[in-house]
Design a protein around this motif. Structure first.
Motif, PDB file in Angstrom:
ATOM      1  N   ASP B 273       8.084 -42.551 -24.521  1.00 35.63           N
ATOM      2  CA  ASP B 273       6.670 -42.459 -24.900  1.00 35.63           C
ATOM      3  C   ASP B 273       5.728 -42.917 -23.793  1.00 35.63           C
ATOM      4  OD1 ASP B 273       7.501 -45.047 -25.081  1.00 35.63           O
ATOM      5  OD2 ASP B 273       6.470 -45.464 -26.982  1.00 35.63           O
ATOM      6  N   VAL B 274       6.246 -43.535 -22.764  1.00 38.34           N
ATOM      7  CA  VAL B 274       5.393 -43.993 -21.671  1.00 38.34           C
ATOM      8  C   VAL B 274       5.956 -43.447 -20.371  1.00 38.34           C
ATOM      9  CG1 VAL B 274       4.548 -46.016 -20.415  1.00 38.34           C
ATOM     10  CG2 VAL B 274       4.775 -46.109 -22.907  1.00 38.34           C
ATOM     11  N   CYS B 275       5.045 -43.079 -19.467  1.00 40.34           N
ATOM     12  CA  CYS B 275       5.523 -42.624 -18.168  1.00 40.34           C
ATOM     13  C   CYS B 275       4.689 -43.239 -17.062  1.00 40.34           C
ATOM     14  CB  CYS B 275       5.510 -41.105 -18.090  1.00 40.34           C
ATOM     15  SG  CYS B 275       3.872 -40.394 -18.341  1.00 40.34           S
ATOM     16  N   ASP B 276       5.289 -43.322 -15.892  1.00 45.58           N
ATOM     17  CA  ASP B 276       4.532 -43.778 -14.727  1.00 45.58           C
ATOM     18  C   ASP B 276       4.105 -42.548 -13.950  1.00 45.58           C
ATOM     19  OD1 ASP B 276       4.808 -46.355 -15.439  1.00 45.58           O
ATOM     20  OD2 ASP B 276       6.525 -46.771 -14.120  1.00 45.58           O
ATOM     21  N   VAL B 277       2.837 -42.561 -13.575  1.00 42.17           N
ATOM     22  CA  VAL B 277       2.306 -41.384 -12.882  1.00 42.17           C
ATOM     23  C   VAL B 277       1.716 -41.831 -11.551  1.00 42.17           C
ATOM     24  CG1 VAL B 277       0.592 -39.541 -12.972  1.00 42.17           C
ATOM     25  CG2 VAL B 277       1.798 -40.222 -15.046  1.00 42.17           C
ATOM     26  N   GLU B 278       2.086 -41.146 -10.502  1.00 42.53           N
ATOM     27  CA  GLU B 278       1.558 -41.471  -9.189  1.00 42.53           C
ATOM     28  C   GLU B 278       0.355 -40.583  -8.915  1.00 42.53           C
ATOM     29  OE1 GLU B 278       4.287 -40.928  -5.976  1.00 42.53           O
ATOM     30  OE2 GLU B 278       2.689 -41.339  -4.528  1.00 42.53           O
ATOM     31  N   THR B 279      -0.742 -41.278  -8.665  1.00 43.76           N
ATOM     32  CA  THR B 279      -1.936 -40.494  -8.357  1.00 43.76           C
ATOM     33  C   THR B 279      -2.674 -41.129  -7.201  1.00 43.76           C
ATOM     34  OG1 THR B 279      -4.100 -39.847  -9.166  1.00 43.76           O
ATOM     35  CG2 THR B 279      -3.067 -41.639 -10.347  1.00 43.76           C
ATOM     36  N   ASP B 280      -2.777 -40.423  -6.129  1.00 45.44           N
ATOM     37  CA  ASP B 280      -3.497 -40.859  -4.945  1.00 45.44           C
ATOM     38  C   ASP B 280      -3.106 -42.276  -4.509  1.00 45.44           C
ATOM     39  OD1 ASP B 280      -5.500 -39.831  -3.108  1.00 45.44           O
ATOM     40  OD2 ASP B 280      -6.660 -41.599  -3.717  1.00 45.44           O
ATOM     41  N   GLY B 281      -1.830 -42.496  -4.433  1.00 48.08           N
ATOM     42  CA  GLY B 281      -1.354 -43.790  -3.929  1.00 48.08           C
ATOM     43  C   GLY B 281      -1.176 -44.848  -4.995  1.00 48.08           C
ATOM     44  N   GLU B 282      -1.858 -44.701  -6.126  1.00 50.17           N
ATOM     45  CA  GLU B 282      -1.706 -45.674  -7.202  1.00 50.17           C
ATOM     46  C   GLU B 282      -0.617 -45.181  -8.158  1.00 50.17           C
ATOM     47  OE1 GLU B 282      -3.623 -48.352  -7.423  1.00 50.17           O
ATOM     48  OE2 GLU B 282      -5.451 -47.923  -6.272  1.00 50.17           O
ATOM     49  N   VAL B 283       0.104 -46.112  -8.782  1.00 55.09           N
ATOM     50  CA  VAL B 283       1.022 -45.737  -9.856  1.00 55.09           C
ATOM     51  C   VAL B 283       0.450 -46.294 -11.154  1.00 55.09           C
ATOM     52  CG1 VAL B 283       3.335 -45.995 -10.800  1.00 55.09           C
ATOM     53  CG2 VAL B 283       3.023 -45.646  -8.349  1.00 55.09           C
ATOM     54  N   LEU B 284       0.175 -45.404 -12.095  1.00 47.46           N
ATOM     55  CA  LEU B 284      -0.456 -45.803 -13.354  1.00 47.46           C
ATOM     56  C   LEU B 284       0.502 -45.539 -14.503  1.00 47.46           C
ATOM     57  CD1 LEU B 284      -3.919 -44.137 -12.703  1.00 47.46           C
ATOM     58  CD2 LEU B 284      -3.351 -46.552 -12.409  1.00 47.46           C
ATOM     59  N   SER B 285       0.482 -46.434 -15.489  1.00 50.46           N
ATOM     60  CA  SER B 285       1.295 -46.228 -16.685  1.00 50.46           C
ATOM     61  C   SER B 285       0.455 -45.500 -17.732  1.00 50.46           C
ATOM     62  CB  SER B 285       1.750 -47.565 -17.264  1.00 50.46           C
ATOM     63  OG  SER B 285       2.710 -48.109 -16.394  1.00 50.46           O
ATOM     64  N   ALA B 286       1.062 -44.515 -18.329  1.00 48.48           N
ATOM     65  CA  ALA B 286       0.292 -43.705 -19.280  1.00 48.48           C
ATOM     66  C   ALA B 286       1.166 -43.317 -20.451  1.00 48.48           C
ATOM     67  CB  ALA B 286      -0.231 -42.455 -18.590  1.00 48.48           C
ATOM     68  N   LEU B 287       0.499 -43.016 -21.592  1.00 47.52           N
ATOM     69  CA  LEU B 287       1.211 -42.458 -22.735  1.00 47.52           C
ATOM     70  C   LEU B 287       1.648 -41.053 -22.380  1.00 47.52           C
ATOM     71  CD1 LEU B 287      -0.922 -43.366 -25.861  1.00 47.52           C
ATOM     72  CD2 LEU B 287       1.389 -44.157 -25.303  1.00 47.52           C
ATOM     73  N   LYS B 288       2.892 -40.766 -22.652  1.00 51.77           N
ATOM     74  CA  LYS B 288       3.372 -39.427 -22.335  1.00 51.77           C
ATOM     75  C   LYS B 288       3.059 -38.529 -23.533  1.00 51.77           C
ATOM     76  CE  LYS B 288       7.797 -37.073 -21.623  1.00 51.77           C
ATOM     77  NZ  LYS B 288       7.674 -36.453 -22.925  1.00 51.77           N
ATOM     78  N   VAL B 289       2.065 -37.686 -23.384  1.00 53.28           N
ATOM     79  CA  VAL B 289       1.626 -36.827 -24.481  1.00 53.28           C
ATOM     80  C   VAL B 289       2.181 -35.423 -24.320  1.00 53.28           C
ATOM     81  CG1 VAL B 289      -0.349 -35.872 -25.704  1.00 53.28           C
ATOM     82  CG2 VAL B 289      -0.471 -38.176 -24.756  1.00 53.28           C
ATOM     83  N   GLY B 290       2.011 -34.896 -23.112  1.00 56.77           N
ATOM     84  CA  GLY B 290       2.493 -33.541 -22.878  1.00 56.77           C
ATOM     85  C   GLY B 290       4.000 -33.527 -22.691  1.00 56.77           C
TER      86      GLY B 290
END
Lengths: 405, 384
Positions: B273-290
């Motif tokens: 249900d949670v994923c780590d997403v790398e965006t522009d150098g930052e790694v953010l934790s997000a709810l995995k919806v899609g």
């Protein structure tokens, strides 16, 4: 003096003046080509100075005449002198023509009298004139001179309405065989009504179709409606002759498919049918265009709304669409009706004898009988009729609601 | 995730006043005007009796076409429409018994208000006496008693709107359709009418299908909102659900405001249900919806008001550096444009409780947000 200082020229006023100057040519044009001729014609219908100018003394003396017995010797003397003078001045013909319209046979009597009076030097004029022609012994002759001698007269209007003035001055209907114009007026009204209804029945669906079409197609359809305007009225009317005559296209077709026999060809032209068919065709665009312009302004959602409220298509049309299209119906009907009432060329060409309308009679008096006074009076009656109809219409519908634009 | 969705379900239960009976059902509805492009693509939607459902979408999304098919003004190209379980897509509009409020009111201008209202009763053959009574009642419902003799042209826009609503209700349909009925009114009048329509809906218990492009209008009135885009329902949910749990980047953008960041999934939690997403150098934790796997492109959506300015260190899972680019004072809140996560238009809003919060343009700050407030949505491919 100091006015211009205290009240500098209002720029708004100058704009108004400029606008007025731009409109002026049209105003002048309308004045010269419409109002002036109309005024002249209407004047002619009530004002006729010819007899009064030629026989002034006779007419003055006739005022003492009792109207039943023969006029006095003085009247005869004045008449003889003035007839001789008029014959010399070549103005007697106009008088003879006018008197003749009141009392038939007087034209030749007056001319003969003038011719024979040349050889008579002195009176008694009464004996001489009654000897020349017995009409001078008839009070009706003198009555006719009196009537035509009025400068301002209602006799043309009386004539136009099939009325005659009796010797005692009262108005009475013409004898049946001399009644022409009222019948013709009624026929004109009837034919115009029929044509207006036909135009409405034929034009309404067309206008609706065009109004509901997308702009591009609507423009094409409108051009089709207007195509007849690009052709001469004469050509359009005569092409109806080609189509409708007994040896014409339509009859040939009917014979070919066996609907009528060769010697039973239908007379569709040179009668009322021809007049109605051709005039309906000519006037149809005048119905379609105002209808179209009004229908264009009725949003189609109204019909959807009526349907969603439970109305059948017929109910929706009668209760919602038709009332809203009425201004267009009114404008189109008024336009077609007024044009039909005064239509000339088409009935003249395809009307035959029983398809003639009042305007053809007006033309006859203008061109053939040269009784311009009567022609003007007939035109005046027509004008009054149209104005009355317009006022009635205005009361019923209201001109501001009429969709001419 | 569980915390918000619990709240949403409670809200839904509280808001929804209708029964569980299906009133309207679209089954596989397709619509094409030109035989080539589908304006409505395979629509399946069922609406319960007494429900207020809004079709929300930008122009060209097919929402009005759906309404026109339901009303009976447009035939569907394929599929069927059921009303109380009976197919109605072949029935003419007049036999469907559905009330409709049109965009421009469509009040008959040549009839008085009373005659407009009596019209549907007249064509149904209802006696004059009862007609008068029901017209009077309908006018009372929209608070226009005594207006029966006026012409529609003599009324204000708001009054005309109320007459249109009364006319759609006067023959007591169980289903009422409204096609952007408030579009022509000004803001304050629209707010008032929204409340009034909501009130009428609750008072009469009719089913209402409402079409609008105004998301706030949809949020205020609806039990459920179907967000449409290019002839497809992007998401169908209660208003809170759409806002809190958008399932696509489009919905997140269309309902409220959202910061959207593009990124790549670099890890997914064991529960999924949670994923780590790398965006522009930052790694953010997000709810995995899609539906996504490691390595997939996703779009992160973060609501501006969920962003905390200068949080205590370590309080939030996601914390990044930001520079204040611009401050806008909006009365009840302060809108801050930030340069963060590689973007210059990252928006945060804070309630106006402490003035400007000491922030000035050019400040370097830390911002943070929770995992719940950061949703990893399917990457949006534009132009599809």
């Amino acid at each position: 003096m100091a006015g211009s200082l205290r009240f500098p020229v209002d720029p708004h006023r100058r704009t108004q003046l400029r606008a007025l100057a731009l409109v002026a040519p049209l105003v002048i044009y309308i004045g010269v080509t419409f109002i002036a001729p109309l005024g002249t014609m209407l004047t002619r219908s009530v004002y006729d100075p010819v007899v009064a100018d030629v026989l002034p003394e006779t007419l003055e003396l006739l005022e003492q005449w009792d109207g039943r017995t023969l006029p006095s010797e003085a009247v005869f003397a004045a008449a003889a002198a003035e007839i001789r003078r008029a014959a010399a001045a070549r103005s007697l013909g106009q008088v003879a023509g006018r008197v003749n319209r009141v009392q038939g046979g007087l034209r030749s009597a007056v001319t003969r009298t003038a011719r024979e009076l040349r050889d008579i030097e002195a009176g008694p004029w009464r004996e001489s004139m009654t000897a020349i022609d017995s009409v001078w012994a008839d009070p009706a002759t003198w009555h006719a001179i009196q009537v035509t001698g009025e400068r301002f007269t209602a006799r043309h209007y009386a004539n136009a309405l099939d009325l005659q003035r009796l010797p005692d001055g009262s108005l009475a209907p013409q004898p049946v065989e001399r009644r022409i114009y009222l019948k013709l007026f009624w026929r004109t009204l009837l034919v115009s009504t029929v044509i207006t209804l036909l135009c409405l029945i034929l034009g309404y669906p067309v206008a609706h179709l065009i109004a509901r079409s997308p702009t591009g197609r609507a423009n094409w359809l409108l051009i089709l409606v207007l195509v007849p305007f690009w052709t001469s009225l004469l050509v359009r009317t005569t092409s109806w002759i080609v189509l409708l005559q007994t040896q014409g296209v339509l009859n040939d077709l009917l014979v070919a498919i066996g609907l009528v026999s060769d010697d039973g060809r239908v007379a569709m032209v040179y009668n009322m049918t021809g007049t109605i068919v051709a005039m309906t065709h000519v006037l149809l665009p005048f119905m379609v265009l105002p209808l179209y312009s009004v229908m264009r302004g009725i949003p189609p959602t109204y019909m959807n709304a009526a349907a969603s409220l439970g109305a059948t298509p017929v109910q929706a049309f009668l209760r919602v669409y038709w009332p809203q299209s009425l201004p267009g119906v009114g404008a189109g009907a008024l336009l077609v009706f007024i044009l039909a009432i005064g239509f000339y060329i088409t009935p003249a060409l395809v009307g035959g004898s029983d398809g003639q309308l009042i305007s053809n009679m007006i033309a006859y008096h203008m061109q053939t009988s040269l009784n311009w006074g009567l022609a003007a009076a007939l035109g005046g009656v027509l004008l009054v009729g149209v104005i009355v109809l317009y006022v009635v219409y205005e009361r019923l519908v209201g001109v501001e609601r009429m969709g001419l634009g | 995730m569980t915390e918000t969705s619990d709240r949403i379900e409670q809200d839904a239960a509280r808001d929804f006043t209708g029964s569980r009976r299906t009133h309207v059902e679209f089954r596989g509805i397709k619509k094409s005007y030109d035989g080539q492009t589908l304006v409505v693509k395979d629509l399946d939607l069922s609406i319960r009796a007494g429900e207020f459902v809004t079709l929300l979408g930008p122009s060209g999304s097919g929402k009005t076409t759906i309404l026109m098919m339901l009303a009976g003004f447009q035939p569907p190209t394929a599929g069927e429409i059921l009303l109380d379980g009976n197919p109605i897509h072949d029935l003419p509009a007049r036999k469907r018994g559905i009330g409709m409020v049109f965009q421009n009111y469509a009040l008959f201008p040549h009839m008085s208000v009373g005659a407009n209202l009596a019209f549907p009763l007249e064509v149904r053959g209802i006696r004059a006496e009862e007609r008068r009574e029901r017209v009077e009642r309908a006018l009372g419902l929209v608070r226009l008693e005594g207006f029966a003799d006026r012409r529609p042209g003599q009324l204000s826009g708001g009054q005309q709107q109320r007459v249109a609503i009364a006319r759609a209700l006067v023959f007591e349909p169980s289903l009422v359709l409204m096609d952007e009925p408030l579009g022509a009114l000004d803001r304050s009048l629209r707010d008032e009418m929204q409340y009034e329509i909501r009130h009428i809906h609750q008072a009469l218990g009719v089913t209402i299908v409402y079409v609008t492009h105004d998301q706030q209008e949809a949020m205020v009135m609806s039990d459920r909102i179907a967000v449409l885009r290019d002839g497809i329902i992007e998401q169908l949910a209660v208003p809170e659900g759409l806002y809190e749990e958008p399932e696509s980047a489009f919905v997140a953008r269309f309902i409220g405001e959202s910061n959207q960041l593009r990124g790549r999934v670099c890890a997914i939690s064991e529960e999924g249900d949670v994923c780590d997403v790398e965006t522009d150098g930052e790694v953010l934790s997000a709810l995995k919806v899609g539906r996504c796997q490691v390595g997939d492109q996703v779009t992160l959506s973060i609501r501006p008001e969920r962003i905390k300015i200068n949080p205590a260190a370590g309080r939030y899972t996601n914390e990044v550096d930001a520079v204040v680019e611009d401050l806008t004072f909006l009365g009840e809140q302060l809108r801050i444009r930030l340069a963060a996560c590689g973007r210059e238009d990252f928006i945060a809003t804070i309630p106006n409780i402490v003035g400007h919060g000491g922030l000035v343009k050019g400040d370097s700050i830390r911002i943070g947000w929770t995992v719940i407030d950061c949703r990893a949505l399917n990457h949006e491919e534009f132009g599809l």
